[in-house]
Scaffold this motif. Sequence first.
Motif, PDB file in Angstrom:
ATOM      1  N   UNK A 381       0.690  -1.173  -0.112  1.00  0.00           N
ATOM      2  CA  UNK A 381      -0.121  -0.149  -0.051  1.00  0.00           C
ATOM      3  C   UNK A 381       0.901   1.241   0.060  1.00  0.00           C
ATOM      4  N   UNK A 382       1.600   1.356  -0.837  1.00  0.00           N
ATOM      5  CA  UNK A 382       2.600   2.389  -1.220  1.00  0.00           C
ATOM      6  C   UNK A 382       3.676   2.785  -0.117  1.00  0.00           C
ATOM      7  N   UNK A 383       3.904   1.750   0.730  1.00  0.00           N
ATOM      8  CA  UNK A 383       4.882   1.839   1.968  1.00  0.00           C
ATOM      9  C   UNK A 383       5.864   0.867   1.759  1.00  0.00           C
ATOM     10  N   UNK A 384       7.202   1.310   1.591  1.00  0.00           N
ATOM     11  CA  UNK A 384       8.121   0.486   1.417  1.00  0.00           C
ATOM     12  C   UNK A 384       8.325  -0.544   2.756  1.00  0.00           C
ATOM     13  N   UNK A 385       8.745  -1.790   2.553  1.00  0.00           N
ATOM     14  CA  UNK A 385       9.087  -2.630   3.345  1.00  0.00           C
ATOM     15  C   UNK A 385      10.572  -2.456   4.068  1.00  0.00           C
ATOM     16  N   UNK A 446      14.506  -2.259  -8.785  1.00  0.00           N
ATOM     17  CA  UNK A 446      13.490  -3.438  -8.274  1.00  0.00           C
ATOM     18  C   UNK A 446      13.379  -3.210  -6.644  1.00  0.00           C
ATOM     19  N   UNK A 447      13.758  -2.020  -6.443  1.00  0.00           N
ATOM     20  CA  UNK A 447      13.603  -1.803  -4.957  1.00  0.00           C
ATOM     21  C   UNK A 447      12.873  -0.496  -4.742  1.00  0.00           C
ATOM     22  N   UNK A 448      12.233  -0.143  -3.662  1.00  0.00           N
ATOM     23  CA  UNK A 448      11.158   0.415  -3.449  1.00  0.00           C
ATOM     24  C   UNK A 448      11.541   1.796  -2.392  1.00  0.00           C
ATOM     25  N   UNK A 449      12.762   1.883  -2.203  1.00  0.00           N
ATOM     26  CA  UNK A 449      13.119   3.009  -1.584  1.00  0.00           C
ATOM     27  C   UNK A 449      14.732   3.078  -1.561  1.00  0.00           C
ATOM     28  N   UNK A 450      15.197   3.913  -1.184  1.00  0.00           N
ATOM     29  CA  UNK A 450      16.849   4.238  -1.264  1.00  0.00           C
ATOM     30  C   UNK A 450      17.576   3.947   0.125  1.00  0.00           C
TER      31      UNK A 450
END
Length: 576
Positions: A381-385, A446-450
């Motif tokens: 839900x748009x929150x990176x794990x 392929x990752x959702x945050x830095x």
Amino acid sequence: MDIKRFPEKMGDLPIDFSNPKRTLISGLFQETAKVGGQPRKFLTYIPEDLDYCQPCLVAAIPSGEKPEEYLETSGLKAFAEDKKLFLHLATPETAWNADGSDADYLNAIYVAIQARDFYITMQDNIYLCGIGDGSFAAHQAARRMASEWSGLMTFGDLNGDLNAEHTALRGESDQGEVELKVMGMAAQLPVWMSMTAKNADNTAAVDFWKEQNHVVGTPLSGEGADEIWMPTPVRVLSEVNEEQIAQVRLAVRENPFTKEQMEAAWSYISLARRHRGPGKKQLRYFKEPIACGAEKKTMEVDGMTRTWYEYVPKSCTPDKKWPLVVVFHGRGGTAETFFDLSCVSTVAEERHFIAVVPEAGVYQQKPNGLRNVLLWCGIYQDTPVDDVKFIRELVADVESRHSVDKSRVYAMGQSSGGMMSDLLAYTAGDIFAAVAPWSALRCPSKMYREWPACEQHVPTMMIYGDQDFLTAGHGEDPILPFCLSEELRATLMEKLETYHLDPANVETWKTEPITWYAFPDKQGVPMVVIGRVDNMVHANYPEESWISYDQFLSQFHRSENGTLYYRGRPVNESDV
């Protein structure tokens, strides 16, 4: 039992964060497999509270039966619930035939159930069952794709000669994003046959599987079987990757299909699993973590229950400090399945280190699809794990309870787990002394945050297959003596630049089936090593665990003051 429709938008279903890998649906559903380009229906039964990646049983039920009724009256529903299985019911269009089309139908189901549209299975633990006149089609299907199925059990007399089956084995095919590779090769296969008599067709099938499994000597008996044909005790090859375990068991009964026979057959064939590796898939006994001596641990991180298996050899006594190796599964896998796939407990036992196999967070693999496909550093839900946070807390927890040598903490893993291993080299060099990613490197896209880059230069060894369509590139590289996919190449070149390594200064050697490429620093320390495995797809195999630890990870440690050592010699990282 009523047949349900799959939800149109699986992404709308809520996830139970106390068990993120639990199936989101249960009940009986209709699915479709494509056979020669034409659709054929089959039913899938998913018991309540079933976890992903549990074994699958594809059952060819007797002709003339209504599958939704037979599911309950036959005891198959109760069997699936008791054994915690995905159950797939195959039915003939009229009656099961011997021309091979129904065998192709069963093999098409093998492919269809791995689509990850509504639930998640593994190709490692899919078993085939034939009941009544469905038995011969099951044998034909297994013969055509012996290298894919993990076991075969049939309950009924055969109505054809399996030795007369001359159709070529199924060729290779891909199924896109599930990384499915179907080889369809001859291979050993655990077989259980219950029959009313040793007639000609039954005997022909027994003889075929005896030859396929290289059995010798006279049969044993017991465990519900009248004859147990054992494979030859002569071993020409090492059994690190594939174990010669396939027996042929048969029972002659007035009523071949009973609960007792099902229990006896399953207790045997479910022992084996078939895994990808170099060449054809490899059969091994299943290493269930708890049975092997591991402990299942959990902690809550950011509202999600996180799970791992912890293996501490008895030799790792509290009077000394021991290395810690964290091992990461690939996308869609679980900690349980990768404990088995990697065989890391065997390496830990013999090399005296503590092994931890954690489970990833979640993400959505397909539009409107499942939101709880396990993936390292995913998103919900748009929150990176934040899986880096989880691993930091996990390592701290293990160190608080066990005697860990903090200078020798390592990471290795495959696919998404390989990306995670390399990400930890990038951002957690304060913890990890060296890493060994397989089939991957860090892939920012392929990752959702830095994550911030760490100060340390963490030695890295990547192993990948030359047939891996996700990792191996095409053609010749203008600089490197091997070819990687575009993003992996970019990550590798960034690492070489950061470590001040010359991409033209490469040491190359071959140890079958791996060609090695080492990039040494000015002191000759191999800070980056790449291994390309011949004839291997997107996979890992047990020997990689041994190679990674023995030949690379164990060579490095980082002292309390932060100095990196290679084989006991300090590494001048200003020159790296």
